[in-house]
Design a protein around this motif. Structure first.
Motif, short mmCIF file in Angstrom:
data_model
loop_
_atom_site.label_atom_id
_atom_site.label_comp_id
_atom_site.label_asym_id
_atom_site.label_seq_id
_atom_site.Cartn_x
_atom_site.Cartn_y
_atom_site.Cartn_z
N GLU A 233 0.83 -1.20 0.00
CA GLU A 233 0.00 0.00 0.00
C GLU A 233 0.87 1.27 0.00
OE1 GLU A 233 0.97 -1.64 2.54
OE2 GLU A 233 0.78 -0.58 4.43
N LEU A 234 0.30 2.37 -0.45
CA LEU A 234 1.02 3.64 -0.42
C LEU A 234 0.91 4.24 0.98
CD1 LEU A 234 2.53 5.76 -2.24
CD2 LEU A 234 0.30 6.86 -2.54
N VAL A 235 2.04 4.57 1.57
CA VAL A 235 2.06 5.12 2.93
C VAL A 235 2.66 6.51 2.89
CG1 VAL A 235 2.85 4.72 5.31
CG2 VAL A 235 2.51 2.77 3.78
N SER A 236 2.15 7.39 3.75
CA SER A 236 2.70 8.74 3.85
C SER A 236 2.78 9.13 5.32
CB SER A 236 1.81 9.71 3.07
OG SER A 236 2.46 10.93 2.92
N ALA A 327 0.17 7.50 -8.85
CA ALA A 327 -0.72 7.88 -9.96
C ALA A 327 -1.99 7.02 -9.95
CB ALA A 327 0.02 7.75 -11.28
N SER A 328 -1.83 5.71 -9.68
CA SER A 328 -3.02 4.83 -9.75
C SER A 328 -3.97 5.10 -8.57
CB SER A 328 -2.61 3.36 -9.82
OG SER A 328 -2.02 2.96 -8.61
N GLU A 329 -3.42 5.34 -7.37
CA GLU A 329 -4.28 5.68 -6.22
C GLU A 329 -4.99 7.01 -6.47
OE1 GLU A 329 -5.09 4.20 -3.46
OE2 GLU A 329 -3.74 2.47 -3.46
N SER A 333 -9.04 7.85 -6.43
CA SER A 333 -9.60 8.84 -5.50
C SER A 333 -10.29 9.97 -6.25
CB SER A 333 -8.49 9.43 -4.62
OG SER A 333 -7.92 8.42 -3.83
N PHE A 334 -9.65 10.43 -7.34
CA PHE A 334 -10.23 11.53 -8.12
C PHE A 334 -11.58 11.11 -8.70
CE2 PHE A 334 -10.86 13.78 -12.15
CZ PHE A 334 -10.75 15.10 -11.74
N ARG A 335 -11.62 9.91 -9.28
CA ARG A 335 -12.88 9.44 -9.88
C ARG A 335 -13.99 9.33 -8.82
NH1 ARG A 335 -12.56 7.54 -15.11
NH2 ARG A 335 -10.50 6.99 -15.91
#
Ligand SMILES: [Zn+2]
Length: 440
Positions: A233-236, A327-329, A333-335
């Motif tokens: 997963e993408l983590v920040s 980019a894929s996440e 989210s945008f959609r």
């Protein structure tokens, strides 16, 4: 008796002088003939319109068949073009230049460049925005150049340099461990690209300082860096606590100003929403519950899609995998946010990529990810104006609005990439660029 006559005469004459200098009757009239008009608010374009401008304000928009062109007006013939309101980029960095690592990257800006050098480049960046039809920008912090944006804004407003209307956010705020410069020996004190705070007291003080020095917005970094976690997963990394953010939001709102929060996702995103951010910048990972919270709270999303498709590291490296995941996440989210009706304003993060690249590259990204061309245009006009609390004044061509007008050849509703070639720019009633029209 005489004593009374003299002041009365002075009063009479001074008000007469005022009327001659500033009275609406004597401001010059400009008429723009628009072949097609996209006014920023209406759902459809209108053909053969006449826009009448007095001084710097639009006073009338009418069908060419019924419009009367006043004697003495300057006529600008854009009858072969599509006319739109001046565009708004709600996320820029005039003090960044798309730094590439081979030229010293970000760090050299703060370590080796005099502020005057950076200000000179920011002046060029501001001009670049205007040339491309962006008559308003919300500049999202100076990246270590202090209050430099306030000076650039002042120079634009006083007419020394060309540039867009600027909403400035000055230094921005993050926490210890929450912003570059990083990676230097602990013994060496290096400058930071933001104002560092720890604790609600310091947070409020930083907000007060920035507001005191002219910040129109406060910019806060609620997350820092990103990487791929152990489950793919993408983590920040989160930065400010809710308490720290609340102190800033409370202070800014008291001044009638708003708070923009850089937030990728996770804990930092949740704190950004719970702390009352007015706009989420980037918003790479938005859960359904967070989208619902944004709708409840009226939070804006300024997605800055395009920049996440630039400069990907190689696919077989950790950074490259992260770049693709971002980019894929973001797309997902945008959609979801668009479908749910979250308020979305156009922003690009230009400066993060070079000012020589087209700012309007964001438009086709928005359309690829589900917006209609008209929705994308509204995001960069009337919607962005709403974000800036300037609805009716900016981002629209209608009576009462500032005369910020741009034009392109062709139909941007059929091909939104046309907006990369803005051929006519008027800001505040003054023509800055005219490659399209014959002036009569
Ligand atoms: Zn940014």
């Amino acid at each position: 008796m005489k004593r009374w006559i003299i002041p009365f005469t002075l009063l009479c004459c001074s008000s007469l002088v005022w009327a001659q200098a500033d009275g609406p009757a004597l401001k010059p009239l400009t008429v723009i003939k628009a072949g097609t008009l996209i006014d920023g608010v209406s759902n459809t374009a209108r053909h053969d319109q006449v826009i009448t401008i007095r001084g710097n304000i639009v006073v009338d928009v009418a069908n060419a068949s019924s419009a009367k062109i006043p004697a003495g007006a300057t006529v600008i013939d854009l009858s072969q073009a599509t006319v739109l309101p001046g565009l708004i980029d709600a996320h820029t960095h005039i003090f960044l230049q798309g730094e590439v690592p081979s030229e010293g990257g970000y760090d050299i800006q703060l370590l080796k460049y005099p502020q005057s050098f950076r200000a000179a480049r920011a002046t060029v960046a501001a001009r670049r925005a205007l040339e491309q039809g962006f008559t308003t920008i919300r500049d999202m912090e100076t990246e270590g150049a202090g209050y430099g944006d306030i000076g650039i804004k002042m120079a634009i407003e006083r007419g020394y340099i060309p540039g867009p209307r600027m909403f400035a956010s000055t230094r921005a705020i993050s926490t210890t461990g929450g912003y570059p410069l990083e990676g230097y020996a602990p013994e060496i004190e290096v400058p930071k690209g933001v104002q560092i705070i720890d604790g609600p007291v310091e947070a409020r003080k930083a907000a007060r300082e920035q507001l005191d020095h002219g910040a129109d917005w406060i910019k806060v970094y609620m997350t820092h860096r990103s990487w791929i976690g152990k489950n793919g997963e993408l983590v920040s990394q989160p930065t400010l606590t809710v308490e720290e953010l609340r102190a800033i939001v409370d202070e800014a709102h008291g001044w009638g100003r708003k708070v923009a929060c850089h937030a990728y996702g996770g804990i930092g995103m949740q704190r950004a929403l719970d702390g009352g951010c007015d706009s989420i910048e980037h918003g790479l990972i938005l859960t359904d519950a967070q989208i619902a919270q944004m709708l409840r709270q009226g939070t804006w999303l300024v997605p800055t899609l395009h920049i996440y498709y630039t400069d990907w590291s190689p696919a077989d490296t950790p950074d490259g995998q992260r770049d693709r995941k971002r980019a894929s996440e973001h797309e997902t989210s945008f959609r979801k946010a668009l479908a749910a009706g979250v308020k979305i304003a156009f922003g690009t993060d230009v400066g993060g990529f070079p000012w020589t690249d087209p700012i309007a590259a964001e438009f086709p990204r928005m359309v690829e990810l589900g917006m209609t061309p008209m929705q994308a245009i509204e995001a960069a006009t009337s919607r962005a104006a709403e974000l800036l609390d300037r609805a009716g004044q900016l981002g629209v061509i209608a009576p009462g609005a500032y005369a910020d007008v741009v034009a392109v050849k062709g139909d941007p509703l059929a091909n939104v990439t046309i907006l990369e070639n803005v051929g006519f720019v008027m800001k505040d009633g003054k023509v800055f660029k005219n490659d399209l029209a014959e002036k009569k």
